[in-house]
Design a protein around this motif. Structure first.
Motif, PDB file in Angstrom:
ATOM      1  N   MET A  94       0.826  -1.211   0.000  1.00 54.54           N
ATOM      2  CA  MET A  94       0.000   0.000   0.000  1.00 54.54           C
ATOM      3  C   MET A  94       0.863   1.265   0.000  1.00 54.54           C
ATOM      4  O   MET A  94       0.522   2.260  -0.646  1.00 54.54           O
ATOM      5  N   ARG A  95       1.987   1.214   0.692  1.00 53.72           N
ATOM      6  CA  ARG A  95       2.877   2.384   0.686  1.00 53.72           C
ATOM      7  C   ARG A  95       3.455   2.617  -0.707  1.00 53.72           C
ATOM      8  O   ARG A  95       3.544   3.760  -1.169  1.00 53.72           O
ATOM      9  N   LEU A  96       3.845   1.539  -1.375  1.00 52.21           N
ATOM     10  CA  LEU A  96       4.372   1.688  -2.735  1.00 52.21           C
ATOM     11  C   LEU A  96       3.288   2.224  -3.666  1.00 52.21           C
ATOM     12  O   LEU A  96       3.551   3.124  -4.479  1.00 52.21           O
ATOM     13  N   LEU A 140      -2.204  12.703   7.002  1.00 49.49           N
ATOM     14  CA  LEU A 140      -1.801  12.384   5.631  1.00 49.49           C
ATOM     15  C   LEU A 140      -1.507  10.895   5.460  1.00 49.49           C
ATOM     16  O   LEU A 140      -1.930  10.273   4.474  1.00 49.49           O
ATOM     17  N   ASN A 141      -0.792  10.302   6.408  1.00 48.84           N
ATOM     18  CA  ASN A 141      -0.483   8.878   6.303  1.00 48.84           C
ATOM     19  C   ASN A 141      -1.743   8.021   6.371  1.00 48.84           C
ATOM     20  O   ASN A 141      -1.881   7.037   5.644  1.00 48.84           O
ATOM     21  N   ALA A 142      -2.672   8.410   7.257  1.00 45.17           N
ATOM     22  CA  ALA A 142      -3.919   7.654   7.364  1.00 45.17           C
ATOM     23  C   ALA A 142      -4.713   7.732   6.066  1.00 45.17           C
ATOM     24  O   ALA A 142      -5.320   6.743   5.632  1.00 45.17           O
ATOM     25  N   GLY A 143      -4.696   8.883   5.424  1.00 48.82           N
ATOM     26  CA  GLY A 143      -5.410   9.038   4.169  1.00 48.82           C
ATOM     27  C   GLY A 143      -4.773   8.267   3.032  1.00 48.82           C
ATOM     28  O   GLY A 143      -5.454   7.817   2.100  1.00 48.82           O
ATOM     29  N   ALA A 144      -3.443   8.091   3.093  1.00 50.91           N
ATOM     30  CA  ALA A 144      -2.723   7.422   2.008  1.00 50.91           C
ATOM     31  C   ALA A 144      -2.800   5.902   2.086  1.00 50.91           C
ATOM     32  O   ALA A 144      -2.700   5.219   1.070  1.00 50.91           O
ATOM     33  N   MET A 145      -2.962   5.363   3.294  1.00 53.29           N
ATOM     34  CA  MET A 145      -2.975   3.913   3.474  1.00 53.29           C
ATOM     35  C   MET A 145      -4.375   3.365   3.227  1.00 53.29           C
ATOM     36  O   MET A 145      -5.317   3.695   3.949  1.00 53.29           O
ATOM     37  N   ARG A 146      -4.497   2.521   2.226  1.00 57.63           N
ATOM     38  CA  ARG A 146      -5.812   2.056   1.803  1.00 57.63           C
ATOM     39  C   ARG A 146      -6.230   0.746   2.461  1.00 57.63           C
ATOM     40  O   ARG A 146      -7.311   0.238   2.184  1.00 57.63           O
ATOM     41  N   ASP A 147      -5.378   0.183   3.311  1.00 58.51           N
ATOM     42  CA  ASP A 147      -5.726  -1.094   3.923  1.00 58.51           C
ATOM     43  C   ASP A 147      -6.431  -0.930   5.255  1.00 58.51           C
ATOM     44  O   ASP A 147      -6.846  -1.910   5.866  1.00 58.51           O
ATOM     45  N   THR A 148      -6.570   0.308   5.735  1.00 58.05           N
ATOM     46  CA  THR A 148      -7.270   0.566   6.985  1.00 58.05           C
ATOM     47  C   THR A 148      -8.214   1.750   6.799  1.00 58.05           C
ATOM     48  O   THR A 148      -7.908   2.692   6.058  1.00 58.05           O
ATOM     49  N   PRO A 149      -9.373   1.731   7.467  1.00 61.20           N
ATOM     50  CA  PRO A 149     -10.310   2.857   7.340  1.00 61.20           C
ATOM     51  C   PRO A 149      -9.740   4.108   7.985  1.00 61.20           C
ATOM     52  O   PRO A 149      -8.984   4.036   8.964  1.00 61.20           O
ATOM     53  N   GLN A 151     -11.374   9.192  11.728  1.00 62.79           N
ATOM     54  CA  GLN A 151     -11.741  10.593  11.879  1.00 62.79           C
ATOM     55  C   GLN A 151     -11.538  11.073  13.311  1.00 62.79           C
ATOM     56  O   GLN A 151     -11.114  12.202  13.549  1.00 62.79           O
ATOM     57  N   GLY A 152     -11.819  10.194  14.269  1.00 63.30           N
ATOM     58  CA  GLY A 152     -11.650  10.568  15.669  1.00 63.30           C
ATOM     59  C   GLY A 152     -10.207  10.886  16.005  1.00 63.30           C
ATOM     60  O   GLY A 152      -9.923  11.865  16.720  1.00 63.30           O
ATOM     61  N   ALA A 153      -9.279  10.083  15.502  1.00 65.19           N
ATOM     62  CA  ALA A 153      -7.864  10.329  15.768  1.00 65.19           C
ATOM     63  C   ALA A 153      -7.409  11.625  15.115  1.00 65.19           C
ATOM     64  O   ALA A 153      -6.612  12.379  15.688  1.00 65.19           O
TER      65      ALA A 153
END
Length: 256
Positions: free
Chosen positions: A145-147, A210-219, A222-224
């Protein structure tokens, strides 16, 4: 000790230190990296980290010679992948900027480490590859996912399907690398020194979102994200930033 850690004026340099093995990463080193980067989170004085390799190379990746003992059975393979993910996630989740300073080869698992960093500064002699298809290995989901987030779908497929090396110019052109420089470690240090004068909570919050938005394997959490925004809004540094602006002086941020 196969990992060297040095501190200087708020900047930490973490060096993979097995030059005789082209800094190949053993299972013990994966575990140490995860522990180190988790521990860095508690050190308020740290403003940035450089991840690099000793000698001529960044790293040959996971130490394949180690696999007969550490990755022979299914259970060992699962535990090994967990150690890799824990190390890379610890880098990615650290609320400080992390720059990979890369010379020479950066193959396989070393690409995973580099991609977990916020930026990749590379020398002209750098070479990259993910040769998983030569070993009948499927790269882990987090690294994949990072790649994908860095280079896009078609280029990620080319890298995985071909298992072929690519050079620094190609890495820069495709978005895998962020800067092609003569001295990656020096350039990384200079960049981190510029960031060090800015608000740590702003950088940490932006990195997390930004990292949370880029990683597609986890939802997306929003709370964090809202908690990171609120933490900065209620911080001493926010008051300091406003006061410095009013008094026409440079702010003195402490990450609190």
């Amino acid at each position: 000790m196969s990992i060297d850690v040095r501190r200087s004026a708020g900047i930490v340099t973490v060096t993979l230190d097995r030059p005789q093995k082209r800094n190949a990463v053993t299972l013990a080193m994966w575990k140490t990296l995860g522990r180190l980067f988790r521990d860095f989170a508690a050190e308020d004085e740290i403003r940035g980290i450089i991840l690099t390799g000793a000698g001529a190379h960044f790293s040959a990746g996971a130490d394949i010679a180690d696999f007969a003992e550490t990755r022979r059975t299914k259970e060992q393979g699962i535990a090994y992948e967990e150690a890799v993910d824990e190390a890379c996630d610890a880098i990615a989740e650290l609320g400080r900027p992390v720059v990979a300073a890369i010379r020479g080869i950066c193959y396989g698992g070393a690409c995973n480490l580099a991609m977990a960093c916020d930026f990749r500064f590379v020398a002209e002699d750098s070479r990259f590859a993910v040769p998983a298809a030569k070993l009948s290995i499927v790269y882990g989901v987090r690294g994949t996912m990072r790649l994908l987030s860095l280079v896009g779908l078609a280029e990620a497929k080319r890298i995985f399907f071909s298992a072929e090396p690519f050079d620094a110019k190609h890495a820069l052109a495709t978005g895998f690398a962020d800067a092609l420089v003569e001295d990656p470690a020096l350039a990384a240090s200079q960049q981190l020194e510029r960031y060090a004068a800015l608000a740590p909570l702003s950088i940490a919050g932006a990195k997390a979102i930004l990292n949370a938005g880029a990683m597609r394997d986890t939802p997306f959490d929003q709370g964090a994200a809202e908690a990171a925004i609120l933490r900065a809004l209620t911080s001493e540094d926010y008051a300091e930033g406003r006061a410095a602006f009013a008094e026409k002086r440079e702010p003195r941020f402490r990450g609190r």
